[in-house]
Write a protein that holds these residues in place. Structure first.
Motif, PDB file in Angstrom:
ATOM      1  N   VAL A 128       0.858  -1.185   0.000  1.00  0.00           N
ATOM      2  CA  VAL A 128       0.000   0.000   0.000  1.00  0.00           C
ATOM      3  C   VAL A 128       0.893   1.233   0.000  1.00  0.00           C
ATOM      4  O   VAL A 128       1.767   1.379   0.857  1.00  0.00           O
ATOM      5  N   GLY A 129       0.693   2.128  -0.960  1.00  0.00           N
ATOM      6  CA  GLY A 129       1.521   3.325  -1.070  1.00  0.00           C
ATOM      7  C   GLY A 129       0.774   4.568  -0.643  1.00  0.00           C
ATOM      8  O   GLY A 129      -0.396   4.754  -0.981  1.00  0.00           O
ATOM      9  N   SER A 130       1.447   5.423   0.114  1.00  0.00           N
ATOM     10  CA  SER A 130       0.864   6.698   0.532  1.00  0.00           C
ATOM     11  C   SER A 130       1.979   7.641   0.956  1.00  0.00           C
ATOM     12  O   SER A 130       3.000   7.210   1.487  1.00  0.00           O
ATOM     13  N   ALA A 131       1.756   8.942   0.742  1.00  0.00           N
ATOM     14  CA  ALA A 131       2.710   9.949   1.210  1.00  0.00           C
ATOM     15  C   ALA A 131       2.337  10.462   2.595  1.00  0.00           C
ATOM     16  O   ALA A 131       3.093  11.212   3.205  1.00  0.00           O
ATOM     17  N   LEU A 151       4.531   6.883  -1.391  1.00  0.00           N
ATOM     18  CA  LEU A 151       4.047   7.111  -2.754  1.00  0.00           C
ATOM     19  C   LEU A 151       3.780   8.598  -2.900  1.00  0.00           C
ATOM     20  O   LEU A 151       2.752   9.101  -2.435  1.00  0.00           O
ATOM     21  N   ARG A 152       4.693   9.343  -3.522  1.00  0.00           N
ATOM     22  CA  ARG A 152       4.567  10.776  -3.682  1.00  0.00           C
ATOM     23  C   ARG A 152       4.028  11.113  -5.066  1.00  0.00           C
ATOM     24  O   ARG A 152       3.929  10.278  -5.943  1.00  0.00           O
ATOM     25  N   GLY A 153       3.697  12.391  -5.246  1.00  0.00           N
ATOM     26  CA  GLY A 153       3.226  12.880  -6.539  1.00  0.00           C
ATOM     27  C   GLY A 153       1.794  13.374  -6.464  1.00  0.00           C
ATOM     28  O   GLY A 153       1.102  13.174  -5.473  1.00  0.00           O
ATOM     29  N   ASN A 154       1.353  14.064  -7.526  1.00  0.00           N
ATOM     30  CA  ASN A 154      -0.029  14.527  -7.552  1.00  0.00           C
ATOM     31  C   ASN A 154      -0.968  13.350  -7.810  1.00  0.00           C
ATOM     32  O   ASN A 154      -0.533  12.203  -7.960  1.00  0.00           O
ATOM     33  N   VAL A 155      -2.253  13.625  -7.832  1.00  0.00           N
ATOM     34  CA  VAL A 155      -3.244  12.555  -7.968  1.00  0.00           C
ATOM     35  C   VAL A 155      -2.988  11.715  -9.205  1.00  0.00           C
ATOM     36  O   VAL A 155      -2.971  10.473  -9.158  1.00  0.00           O
ATOM     37  N   VAL A 167       2.636  -0.156  -6.699  1.00  0.00           N
ATOM     38  CA  VAL A 167       1.968  -0.528  -5.451  1.00  0.00           C
ATOM     39  C   VAL A 167       0.681  -1.281  -5.800  1.00  0.00           C
ATOM     40  O   VAL A 167       0.197  -1.215  -6.933  1.00  0.00           O
ATOM     41  N   ASP A 168       0.131  -1.981  -4.812  1.00  0.00           N
ATOM     42  CA  ASP A 168      -1.116  -2.714  -5.017  1.00  0.00           C
ATOM     43  C   ASP A 168      -2.347  -1.887  -4.688  1.00  0.00           C
ATOM     44  O   ASP A 168      -3.450  -2.203  -5.144  1.00  0.00           O
ATOM     45  N   ALA A 169      -2.163  -0.862  -3.868  1.00  0.00           N
ATOM     46  CA  ALA A 169      -3.292  -0.035  -3.450  1.00  0.00           C
ATOM     47  C   ALA A 169      -2.778   1.302  -2.946  1.00  0.00           C
ATOM     48  O   ALA A 169      -1.601   1.439  -2.587  1.00  0.00           O
ATOM     49  N   THR A 170      -3.669   2.273  -2.922  1.00  0.00           N
ATOM     50  CA  THR A 170      -3.345   3.568  -2.338  1.00  0.00           C
ATOM     51  C   THR A 170      -4.620   4.173  -1.774  1.00  0.00           C
ATOM     52  O   THR A 170      -5.718   3.629  -1.946  1.00  0.00           O
ATOM     53  N   MET A 171      -4.460   5.293  -1.082  1.00  0.00           N
ATOM     54  CA  MET A 171      -5.602   6.055  -0.568  1.00  0.00           C
ATOM     55  C   MET A 171      -5.457   7.502  -1.004  1.00  0.00           C
ATOM     56  O   MET A 171      -4.354   8.036  -1.044  1.00  0.00           O
ATOM     57  N   LEU A 172      -6.592   8.132  -1.314  1.00  0.00           N
ATOM     58  CA  LEU A 172      -6.615   9.546  -1.671  1.00  0.00           C
ATOM     59  C   LEU A 172      -7.829  10.194  -1.020  1.00  0.00           C
ATOM     60  O   LEU A 172      -8.744   9.501  -0.550  1.00  0.00           O
ATOM     61  N   ALA A 173      -7.844  11.515  -1.019  1.00  0.00           N
ATOM     62  CA  ALA A 173      -8.998  12.242  -0.494  1.00  0.00           C
ATOM     63  C   ALA A 173     -10.111  12.249  -1.533  1.00  0.00           C
ATOM     64  O   ALA A 173      -9.880  12.566  -2.705  1.00  0.00           O
ATOM     65  N   LEU A 174     -11.306  11.902  -1.117  1.00  0.00           N
ATOM     66  CA  LEU A 174     -12.455  11.930  -2.025  1.00  0.00           C
ATOM     67  C   LEU A 174     -12.687  13.334  -2.555  1.00  0.00           C
ATOM     68  O   LEU A 174     -13.078  13.509  -3.719  1.00  0.00           O
ATOM     69  N   ALA A 175     -12.446  14.344  -1.728  1.00  0.00           N
ATOM     70  CA  ALA A 175     -12.653  15.731  -2.165  1.00  0.00           C
ATOM     71  C   ALA A 175     -11.824  16.060  -3.394  1.00  0.00           C
ATOM     72  O   ALA A 175     -12.309  16.700  -4.333  1.00  0.00           O
TER      73      ALA A 175
END
Length: 308
Positions: A128-131, A151-155, A167-175
């Motif tokens: 799971v990747g996330s900044a 896991l960096r970078g824009n959306v 990565v196999d998964a990530t999380m982002l803001a729904l907004a």
């Protein structure tokens, strides 16, 4: 300002930052009856945009996405800065203030993966990747058997890395996905009682020069008092805990039936321990409520909790 009829809006150049700046511009146009030429956008590259190879916590933490816009504000190159509220540091440079916030979008996080329908369904050892240290710690808390990586970078960049199998998964803001018109990428949405959002998530904050009455009067036409109460509580909570990009902290306030409800969470980076708080009070006492929640958590944490 470029002239007496123009307000210059400073923004980062990422697609999401530009979407937020255009939303600000559109709201100003509607509120004043003027066209968009009266509210010019000025793109400014920030230190945070240039750093892609390491966590922001190692490069100075919060402020990396706002510093150059602050300088432009103080120098008069722009009249206001548009930011994701969660990027605005706890303490602002002298002479700069938060003029307010636009009406808040959905605060929830989303799970994105082609390998599983939910975080709970990922196979052990999946990556799971996330900044975000907050997201990383909450994933480790829920699924200590997963591998969590930076896991960096824009959306768009993060989605591309996910698609290529980095990565196999990530999380982002729904907004952010909503503002970009990309909600189809969300595999599942986390409810806030399961995955508490970052302080300020979903809100667009606007900074301006303190005492610049003409600009502040214009911005007062578009900022949202309800969001202001929520962010006052959340930011006060963060201030008491001395929160930064180095600390996994989550906090969310919302106004319901005239009462401001606040929930806060602090975790160890490895997710092995967490402390939670929930308080309610009148919106007029939002900052005091958030500060009280922060003090309550701080009193219940081991001395080394925020440093390990």
């Amino acid at each position: 300002m470029a002239d007496s009829a123009t307000l210059v809006i400073g923004t980062r150049g990422s697609p999401l930052a530009l979407a937020q700046a255009h939303e600000t511009q559109d709201r100003l146009c509607r509120a004043t009856g003027r066209d968009e030429t009266q509210f010019a956008l000025k793109v400014i590259k920030t230190t945070g945009d240039a750093i892609q190879d390491r966590p922001l916590s190692e490069a100075g933490g919060k402020g990396l996405f706002t510093r150059e816009l602050d300088i432009a504000l103080l120098e008069g190159a722009i009249d206001c800065g548009v930011h994701s509220a969660k990027d605005i540091p706890t303490y602002l440079p002298e002479g700069i203030m938060i003029a307010g916030y636009l009406p808040r979008e959905d605060v929830r996080d989303v799970f994105i993966s082609a390998r599983a329908a939910r975080l709970q369904d990922l196979p052990p050892g999946a990556v799971v990747g996330s900044a975000s240290l907050r997201r990383q710690a909450q994933v480790r808390r829920l699924r200590p058997d997963l591998a969590v990586t930076l896991l960096r970078g824009n959306v768009q960049t993060r989605l591309a890395k996910l698609e290529s199998g980095v990565v196999d998964a990530t999380m982002l803001a729904l907004a952010g996905l909503k503002r970009l018109g990309m909600t189809e990428h969300a595999t599942a949405i986390f409810e806030t009682d399961e995955f508490l959002p970052a302080v300020g998530q979903g809100a667009i904050g606007i900074t301006a020069r303190a005492g610049d009455d003409r600009v502040l009067d214009l911005l007062a036409r578009i900022v949202d008092p309800e969001t202001g109460y929520a962010l006052a509580a959340e930011r006060a909570f963060l201030t008491v805990l001395d929160g930064s990009c180095r600390t996994p902290i989550a906090g969310h306030a919302r106004l319901r039936d005239g009462v401001l409800d606040f929930r806060g969470l602090v975790l160890r980076p490895d997710g092995s321990d967490a402390r939670e708080v929930a308080l309610s009070g009148p919106p007029a006492e939002a900052a005091a409520l958030g500060a009280e929640a922060g003090r309550d958590l701080k009193a219940r944490m081991p001395a080394d909790f925020l440093t390990l």
